[in-house]
Design an enzyme around this catalytic site. Structure first.
Site, PDB file in Angstrom:
ATOM      1  N   ILE A   1       1.111  -1.203  -0.162  1.00  0.00           N
ATOM      2  CA  ILE A   1      -0.183  -0.147  -0.082  1.00  0.00           C
ATOM      3  C   ILE A   1       1.237   1.559  -0.449  1.00  0.00           C
ATOM      4  O   ILE A   1       2.551   1.261   0.875  1.00  0.00           O
ATOM      5  CB  ILE A   1      -0.702   0.612   1.446  1.00  0.00           C
ATOM      6  CG1 ILE A   1      -2.312   1.083   0.966  1.00  0.00           C
ATOM      7  CG2 ILE A   1      -0.019   0.576   2.610  1.00  0.00           C
ATOM      8  CD1 ILE A   1      -2.801   1.384   1.886  1.00  0.00           C
ATOM      9  N   CYS A   2       0.202   2.667  -0.832  1.00  0.00           N
ATOM     10  CA  CYS A   2       0.667   3.543  -0.468  1.00  0.00           C
ATOM     11  C   CYS A   2       0.134   4.853  -0.717  1.00  0.00           C
ATOM     12  O   CYS A   2      -1.320   4.464   0.380  1.00  0.00           O
ATOM     13  CB  CYS A   2       1.718   4.158  -2.055  1.00  0.00           C
ATOM     14  SG  CYS A   2       1.196   3.887  -3.456  1.00  0.00           S
ATOM     15  N   GLN A   3       0.126   6.271  -0.258  1.00  0.00           N
ATOM     16  CA  GLN A   3      -0.789   6.536  -0.593  1.00  0.00           C
ATOM     17  C   GLN A   3      -2.260   7.169  -1.789  1.00  0.00           C
ATOM     18  O   GLN A   3      -3.331   6.771  -1.132  1.00  0.00           O
ATOM     19  CB  GLN A   3      -0.261   8.323  -0.582  1.00  0.00           C
ATOM     20  CG  GLN A   3      -1.582   9.201  -0.301  1.00  0.00           C
ATOM     21  CD  GLN A   3      -2.352   9.571   1.275  1.00  0.00           C
ATOM     22  OE1 GLN A   3      -1.396   8.911   2.248  1.00  0.00           O
ATOM     23  NE2 GLN A   3      -3.478   9.951   1.716  1.00  0.00           N
TER      24      GLN A   3
ATOM     25  N   GLY B   1      -2.108   4.523  -4.706  1.00  0.00           N
ATOM     26  CA  GLY B   1      -1.582   2.989  -5.580  1.00  0.00           C
ATOM     27  C   GLY B   1      -0.584   2.910  -6.399  1.00  0.00           C
ATOM     28  O   GLY B   1      -0.225   2.397  -7.195  1.00  0.00           O
TER      29      GLY B   1
ATOM     30  N   MET C   1      -3.938   4.369   1.008  1.00  0.00           N
ATOM     31  CA  MET C   1      -4.680   4.768   1.809  1.00  0.00           C
ATOM     32  C   MET C   1      -5.123   6.033   1.944  1.00  0.00           C
ATOM     33  O   MET C   1      -6.252   6.179   2.331  1.00  0.00           O
ATOM     34  CB  MET C   1      -3.329   5.932   2.677  1.00  0.00           C
ATOM     35  CG  MET C   1      -2.295   4.828   3.436  1.00  0.00           C
ATOM     36  SD  MET C   1      -3.247   3.759   4.702  1.00  0.00           S
ATOM     37  CE  MET C   1      -3.432   4.555   5.816  1.00  0.00           C
TER      38      MET C   1
END
Length: 119
Positions: A86-88, A90, A115
């Site tokens: 996961i990141c902020q 995608g 996120m």
């Protein structure tokens, strides 16, 4: 616009589209799907955002390995276990999925929307 400028713009657009495309062999999941995986202790949860982003807000099960450190820290992960990234938004996690795939990880899941979709 001349032919050279048009070719440069077309190449740039193709590069952007290619970078955003999901990686072959990587499963794309939603944040709703993610909730079904969080209780599984056999899964490796990796958040590839910066330490500052991670500190600001993160999902408890995720370990922070920033994207720029992923290749060098990949030896701390098992290639035989599922990895959820996961990141902020995608984008970085999609890039991380490509890195992990290249390194021989077998089962990689990318959280679409990151996120930003979790809130």
């Amino acid at each position: 616009m001349d032919l050279t400028t048009g070719a440069i713009i077309a190449a740039f657009v193709l590069l952007l589209v290619w970078r955003m495309m999901p990686t072959k062999g990587v499963k794309q999941i939603t944040t709703a799907d993610l909730k079904n995986y969080l209780s599984n202790t056999d899964i490796q949860f990796i958040d590839v955002r910066t330490p500052g982003e991670f500190k600001g807000n993160h999902i408890r099960q995720f370990k922070n390995i920033p994207l720029h450190q992923l290749e060098q820290k990949s030896s701390t992960l098992s290639k035989d276990k599922d990895v959820i990234v996961i990141c902020q938004s995608g984008m970085r996690s999609n890039n991380a999925s490509k890195v992990l795939k290249k390194l021989g990880f077998k089962s990689i899941l990318n959280v679409k929307g990151g996120m930003s979709a979790w809130y």
